[in-house]
Design an enzyme around this catalytic site. Sequence first.
Site, PDB file in Angstrom:
ATOM      1  N   ASP A   1       0.861  -1.189   0.000  1.00 50.58           N
ATOM      2  CA  ASP A   1       0.000   0.000   0.000  1.00 50.58           C
ATOM      3  C   ASP A   1       0.895   1.236   0.000  1.00 50.58           C
ATOM      4  OD1 ASP A   1      -3.231   0.396   0.808  1.00 50.58           O
ATOM      5  OD2 ASP A   1      -1.985   2.154   1.214  1.00 50.58           O
TER       6      ASP A   1
ATOM      7  N   TYR B   1     -13.525   8.210 -13.511  1.00 49.73           N
ATOM      8  CA  TYR B   1     -13.450   6.979 -12.703  1.00 49.73           C
ATOM      9  C   TYR B   1     -14.063   5.815 -13.500  1.00 49.73           C
ATOM     10  CZ  TYR B   1     -14.316   3.730  -8.819  1.00 49.73           C
ATOM     11  OH  TYR B   1     -14.353   2.618  -8.009  1.00 49.73           O
TER      12      TYR B   1
HETATM   13  N1  LIG Z   1     -15.846   0.778  -1.843  1.00 48.01           N
HETATM   14  C1  LIG Z   1     -16.597   0.668  -2.924  1.00 48.01           C
HETATM   15  O1  LIG Z   1     -17.834   0.830  -2.875  1.00 48.01           O
HETATM   16  C2  LIG Z   1     -15.986   0.304  -4.247  1.00 48.01           C
HETATM   17  C3  LIG Z   1     -16.838   0.012  -5.297  1.00 48.01           C
HETATM   18  C4  LIG Z   1     -16.299  -0.342  -6.527  1.00 48.01           C
HETATM   19  C5  LIG Z   1     -14.935  -0.422  -6.681  1.00 48.01           C
HETATM   20  N2  LIG Z   1     -14.129  -0.108  -5.633  1.00 48.01           N
HETATM   21  C6  LIG Z   1     -12.686  -0.219  -5.865  1.00 48.01           C
HETATM   22  O2  LIG Z   1     -12.116  -1.024  -4.847  1.00 48.01           O
HETATM   23  C7  LIG Z   1     -10.738  -0.705  -4.708  1.00 48.01           C
HETATM   24  C8  LIG Z   1     -10.424  -0.540  -3.233  1.00 48.01           C
HETATM   25  O3  LIG Z   1     -11.189   0.529  -2.733  1.00 48.01           O
HETATM   26  P1  LIG Z   1     -11.724   0.601  -1.224  1.00 48.01           P
HETATM   27  O4  LIG Z   1     -13.173   0.905  -1.309  1.00 48.01           O
HETATM   28  O5  LIG Z   1     -11.256  -0.585  -0.468  1.00 48.01           O
HETATM   29  O6  LIG Z   1     -11.007   1.947  -0.768  1.00 48.01           O
HETATM   30  P2  LIG Z   1     -10.034   2.283   0.445  1.00 48.01           P
HETATM   31  O7  LIG Z   1      -9.814   3.742   0.314  1.00 48.01           O
HETATM   32  O8  LIG Z   1     -10.556   1.726   1.708  1.00 48.01           O
HETATM   33  O9  LIG Z   1      -8.712   1.490   0.062  1.00 48.01           O
HETATM   34  C9  LIG Z   1      -7.904   1.878  -1.021  1.00 48.01           C
HETATM   35  C10 LIG Z   1      -6.460   1.620  -0.638  1.00 48.01           C
HETATM   36  O10 LIG Z   1      -5.671   1.923  -1.790  1.00 48.01           O
HETATM   37  C11 LIG Z   1      -4.533   2.645  -1.327  1.00 48.01           C
HETATM   38  N3  LIG Z   1      -4.009   3.483  -2.394  1.00 48.01           N
HETATM   39  C12 LIG Z   1      -4.527   4.620  -2.908  1.00 48.01           C
HETATM   40  N4  LIG Z   1      -3.695   5.123  -3.827  1.00 48.01           N
HETATM   41  C13 LIG Z   1      -2.623   4.292  -3.895  1.00 48.01           C
HETATM   42  C14 LIG Z   1      -1.425   4.290  -4.635  1.00 48.01           C
HETATM   43  N5  LIG Z   1      -1.124   5.266  -5.498  1.00 48.01           N
HETATM   44  N6  LIG Z   1      -0.563   3.268  -4.432  1.00 48.01           N
HETATM   45  C15 LIG Z   1      -0.838   2.279  -3.554  1.00 48.01           C
HETATM   46  N7  LIG Z   1      -1.939   2.234  -2.819  1.00 48.01           N
HETATM   47  C16 LIG Z   1      -2.827   3.242  -2.970  1.00 48.01           C
HETATM   48  C17 LIG Z   1      -5.014   3.476  -0.163  1.00 48.01           C
HETATM   49  O11 LIG Z   1      -3.948   3.876   0.680  1.00 48.01           O
HETATM   50  C18 LIG Z   1      -5.979   2.514   0.516  1.00 48.01           C
HETATM   51  O12 LIG Z   1      -5.357   1.730   1.511  1.00 48.01           O
HETATM   52  C19 LIG Z   1     -10.508   0.544  -5.560  1.00 48.01           C
HETATM   53  O13 LIG Z   1      -9.923   0.172  -6.788  1.00 48.01           O
HETATM   54  C20 LIG Z   1     -11.911   1.066  -5.806  1.00 48.01           C
HETATM   55  O14 LIG Z   1     -12.023   1.825  -6.985  1.00 48.01           O
HETATM   56  C21 LIG Z   1     -14.612   0.247  -4.419  1.00 48.01           C
END
Ligand SMILES: NC(=O)c1ccc[n+]([C@@H]2O[C@H](COP(=O)([O-])OP(=O)(O)OC[C@H]3O[C@@H](n4cnc5c(N)ncnc54)[C@H](O)[C@@H]3O)[C@@H](O)[C@H]2O)c1
Length: 253
Positions: free
Chosen positions: A38, A157
């Site tokens: 991360d 996005y």
């Molecule tokens: N939560 C939702 O409803 C949802 C829905 C669809 C897709 N997603 C996708 O799921 C994935 C995870 O999202 P989440 O909801 O767990 O969010 P989150 O913010 O809880 O986790 C995302 C993680 O990615 C890390 N991150 C961000 N930029 C980074 C970088 N440049 N290098 C390395 N790490 C980085 C952050 O530090 C964080 O720990 C993402 O790709 C997001 O687009 C989430």
Amino acid sequence: MQGLLEQRVVIVTGAGSGIGRAAAEVMAREGAIVIASDLRLASVEETAQRIVDAGGRALATCTDVSKLDQLDALHDLTFKEFGRLDGAFNNAGIPGDGLALADHTEAGFDALIAVNLKAVWYGMKRQIELMLPHGGGAIVNTASVGGIVGKPGLSVYCATKHAVIGLTKTAALEYGSRGVRVNAVCPGVVRTAMVDTVMAGQRGAEDEWSKLQPIGRMGTPEEIGEAVAWLLSPRASLIHGHALVADGGLTVA
Ligand SMILES: NC(=O)c1ccc[n+]([C@@H]2O[C@H](COP(=O)([O-])OP(=O)(O)OC[C@H]3O[C@@H](n4cnc5c(N)ncnc54)[C@H](O)[C@@H]3O)[C@@H](O)[C@H]2O)c1
């Protein structure tokens, strides 16, 4: 009883929070050796510690996936430590900023492309290079329901997530015969820090977002982690080039 991913070496990006952390924990419980990476070192160290405390195996490493040299370092470290790579979950991502398409800035556009798309391509490139000499492996990329349908305020996005599905399907065609299985997961609304950020300040958002999904609630990160662990496991051996929607019915409405 054998776990789904017994002894498999698996990289997880964005493992410091939300879906990445939950997936890392599910996979470790299923026997995987997890390389948890991360941008935020303290968060990913906490993920690794939680895995170790639960009796699993994990190594934490700091990687900004938008920097290709850092992605190289992550894959080089994995190969140096374990001599192979069996699975990867390219999951790190950042949310859209809620702006209509014409209001986006070039800097905002470039940041979303770098983290949500370019890093997935480059991660896959390195993973495929490591997997091919060892007979293959499995990759799961995090797309989104925003990779299936559009959503106002999330144009860039959604573009990145549609593109992740395009990379997934094409890589499946190119590398399936050589043992690399490639799929995507498309979460709906999952309660994580990312969703909390987007909902912040919107009165009634929690209720409204829960109702978007016919099951009447948001998903949990663990529910996505379960799907990813299965997709990466040999139990999903016929699933290839698929974008698995996990959205409580959101996109069938
Ligand atoms: N939560 C939702 O409803 C949802 C829905 C669809 C897709 N997603 C996708 O799921 C994935 C995870 O999202 P989440 O909801 O767990 O969010 P989150 O913010 O809880 O986790 C995302 C993680 O990615 C890390 N991150 C961000 N930029 C980074 C970088 N440049 N290098 C390395 N790490 C980085 C952050 O530090 C964080 O720990 C993402 O790709 C997001 O687009 C989430």
